[in-house]
Scaffold this motif. Structure first.
Motif, PDB file in Angstrom:
ATOM      1  N   TRP A 186       2.817  27.612  -4.921  1.00  0.00           N
ATOM      2  CA  TRP A 186       4.091  27.801  -4.877  1.00  0.00           C
ATOM      3  C   TRP A 186       4.719  27.071  -5.945  1.00  0.00           C
ATOM      4  O   TRP A 186       4.639  25.876  -6.463  1.00  0.00           O
ATOM      5  N   GLY A 187       5.183  28.067  -7.119  1.00  0.00           N
ATOM      6  CA  GLY A 187       5.620  27.704  -8.216  1.00  0.00           C
ATOM      7  C   GLY A 187       5.042  28.445  -9.259  1.00  0.00           C
ATOM      8  O   GLY A 187       3.627  28.675  -9.283  1.00  0.00           O
ATOM      9  N   THR A 188       5.662  28.393 -10.478  1.00  0.00           N
ATOM     10  CA  THR A 188       5.105  29.352 -11.681  1.00  0.00           C
ATOM     11  C   THR A 188       5.055  28.760 -12.893  1.00  0.00           C
ATOM     12  O   THR A 188       5.001  29.432 -13.798  1.00  0.00           O
ATOM     13  N   GLY A 189       5.039  27.358 -12.972  1.00  0.00           N
ATOM     14  CA  GLY A 189       5.509  26.694 -14.129  1.00  0.00           C
ATOM     15  C   GLY A 189       4.032  26.243 -14.801  1.00  0.00           C
ATOM     16  O   GLY A 189       2.978  26.829 -14.307  1.00  0.00           O
ATOM     17  N   ASP A 190       3.994  25.651 -15.596  1.00  0.00           N
ATOM     18  CA  ASP A 190       2.524  25.138 -16.289  1.00  0.00           C
ATOM     19  C   ASP A 190       1.626  24.414 -15.599  1.00  0.00           C
ATOM     20  O   ASP A 190       0.495  24.809 -15.631  1.00  0.00           O
ATOM     21  N   VAL A 250      -1.695  25.593   0.496  1.00  0.00           N
ATOM     22  CA  VAL A 250      -0.672  25.794  -0.552  1.00  0.00           C
ATOM     23  C   VAL A 250      -0.401  24.572  -1.372  1.00  0.00           C
ATOM     24  O   VAL A 250      -0.410  23.409  -1.144  1.00  0.00           O
ATOM     25  N   TYR A 251      -0.370  24.940  -2.695  1.00  0.00           N
ATOM     26  CA  TYR A 251      -0.240  23.864  -3.741  1.00  0.00           C
ATOM     27  C   TYR A 251       1.168  24.055  -4.084  1.00  0.00           C
ATOM     28  O   TYR A 251       1.672  25.200  -4.477  1.00  0.00           O
ATOM     29  N   ILE A 252       1.904  22.871  -4.014  1.00  0.00           N
ATOM     30  CA  ILE A 252       3.246  22.906  -4.094  1.00  0.00           C
ATOM     31  C   ILE A 252       3.715  22.462  -5.666  1.00  0.00           C
ATOM     32  O   ILE A 252       3.327  21.351  -6.024  1.00  0.00           O
ATOM     33  N   ALA A 253       4.105  23.314  -6.536  1.00  0.00           N
ATOM     34  CA  ALA A 253       4.228  23.038  -7.703  1.00  0.00           C
ATOM     35  C   ALA A 253       5.636  23.251  -8.381  1.00  0.00           C
ATOM     36  O   ALA A 253       5.899  23.583  -9.480  1.00  0.00           O
ATOM     37  N   THR A 254       6.719  23.349  -7.464  1.00  0.00           N
ATOM     38  CA  THR A 254       7.824  23.309  -7.862  1.00  0.00           C
ATOM     39  C   THR A 254       8.543  22.213  -8.267  1.00  0.00           C
ATOM     40  O   THR A 254       7.714  21.200  -8.401  1.00  0.00           O
ATOM     41  N   PRO A 255       9.598  22.238  -8.887  1.00  0.00           N
ATOM     42  CA  PRO A 255      10.382  20.860  -9.357  1.00  0.00           C
ATOM     43  C   PRO A 255      10.585  19.857  -8.397  1.00  0.00           C
ATOM     44  O   PRO A 255      10.743  20.176  -7.052  1.00  0.00           O
ATOM     45  N   GLU A 261       2.391  18.583  -5.507  1.00  0.00           N
ATOM     46  CA  GLU A 261       2.389  18.079  -7.181  1.00  0.00           C
ATOM     47  C   GLU A 261       3.088  16.436  -7.257  1.00  0.00           C
ATOM     48  O   GLU A 261       3.984  16.494  -6.374  1.00  0.00           O
ATOM     49  N   LYS A 262       2.612  15.661  -7.966  1.00  0.00           N
ATOM     50  CA  LYS A 262       3.156  14.190  -8.240  1.00  0.00           C
ATOM     51  C   LYS A 262       4.673  14.537  -9.027  1.00  0.00           C
ATOM     52  O   LYS A 262       4.401  15.657  -9.635  1.00  0.00           O
TER      53      LYS A 262
END
Length: 351
Positions: free
Chosen positions: A9-13, A68-73, A94-95
């Protein structure tokens, strides 16, 4: 291991790096990507080799995923993680775990009420050299730890989520690394103070932290969004020191230096005698490196890929075992660290 399907979840680096890290994890596969924007979800899925992209969690969940890996802001972590947990999907968040203690508590409450696995993606905790460092400290290799010094200072262009006071800032985005490691190596601090410089956005751009740990060890931590440092970490004990080689978040090796306190063991030796004879700077340049090598060892544990896969392996192993948390990064510690950062950012001398 049976194939373990991941959603991202998220599309950033950081989402891209996690996807690359999964390539080194046996049994892991990408199921889908998720973004509010369908075109971004599709483009990211194509980029990282996921079968499909979604703009709806409901649609993504219907296709199935083991985690699911949460990689949103950071400000969106709580809403996203709680939604996934309520859909019955285990989460790796994500931290920093959340932008506030209240939001962190929401995630933990949802995980515990639904009995679904959750963990903060503090990937540094699972690096082979960090695990080795913890073993060395526990074994007494440096004696009793007295001081820890760590920093994460990376000059970053203003703007974006890093400069958002709601979940961004130097302490939450950078300082969380040495803060988490200090608690991991020395025990959770029982006293803390901070000096903070805030920028125009209201986010802390420079933060200095001092911590006292059980047993009296002291940590000194620096974090910055506007300056760049070596980003190192060192633990000093009464019998030696342990220094990370390379960046704090993924050390490439450890340097262990063992010594005796001054006055122990009789004569300091011939090299020390020569150093004191006043032979001049040329002799000093030769003798000092020789003395410094005494009692020093370089220790390196091999690391696979970009290092992001280790936390994924932990999640997979715990879920397969039926566990709801990881003992290496328990929810109670993520809560405590989030509360500590809230408290430090509310220091009266912040400006």
């Amino acid at each position: 291991m049976t194939a373990f399907r991941w959603g991202i979840w998220g599309t950033g680096d950081v989402a891209r790096k996690f996807a690359l890290g999964l390539g080194a994890v046996e049994g892991a596969s990408l199921a889908w990507t998720l973004s509010r924007d369908q075109s971004r979800a599709d483009a990211f899925a194509q980029r990282i080799g996921a079968p499909v992209g979604f703009s709806s969690l409901e649609d993504a969940a219907a296709t199935g995923a083991d985690a699911v890996y949460i990689a949103t802001p950071a400000h969106a972590h709580a809403d996203n993680a709680v939604a996934a947990l309520e859909a019955g999907i285990p989460v790796l968040v994500e931290k920093p775990f959340a932008s506030s203690f209240a939001d962190a508590q929401r995630i933990v409450d949802a995980a515990r009420e639904r009995k679904v696995f959750a963990m903060e993606a503090m990937w540094t905790r699972f690096q082979p050299n960090v695990i080795e460092a913890a073993k060395l400290i526990a074994s007494g290799a440096i004696g009793t730890p007295r001081l820890l010094r760590g920093e994460v200072c990376i000059a970053t262009k203003p703007g974006g989520s890093l400069y958002d006071p709601n979940g961004g800032g130097a302490l939450r985005q950078r300082g969380i690394y040495p803060l988490s490691l200090a608690a991991h190596f020395l025990g959770f601090p029982d006293k803390s103070s901070a000096i903070i410089r805030r920028g125009q956005s209201g986010a802390d751009e420079e933060t200095g932290v001092q911590l006292r740990h059980p047993g009296g060890a002291i940590s000194q931590i620096r974090a910055s969004l506007t300056t760049t440092a070596p980003n190192s970490l060192e633990i000093l004990g009464d019998k030696g020191s342990l220094r990370f080689e390379g960046r704090i978040w993924r050390p490439s090796a450890l340097h262990l230096k063992q010594y005796k306190a001054r006055g122990e063991g009789g004569s300091p030796g011939k090299l020390a005698d020569l150093r004191e004879t006043g032979l001049g700077q040329s002799a000093q340049r030769i003798l000092m490196p020789l003395m410094d090598r005494k009692g020093r060892r370089r220790i390196s544990a091999a690391s696979r890929s970009n290092g992001y896969g280790y936390q994924a392996e932990e999640v997979m192993a715990r879920i397969v075992a039926g566990d709801l948390e990881s003992p290496r990064m328990p929810l109670s510690e993520s809560l405590a660290l989030t509360e500590l950062m809230d408290r430090l950012l509310d220091e009266r001398d912040a400006s």
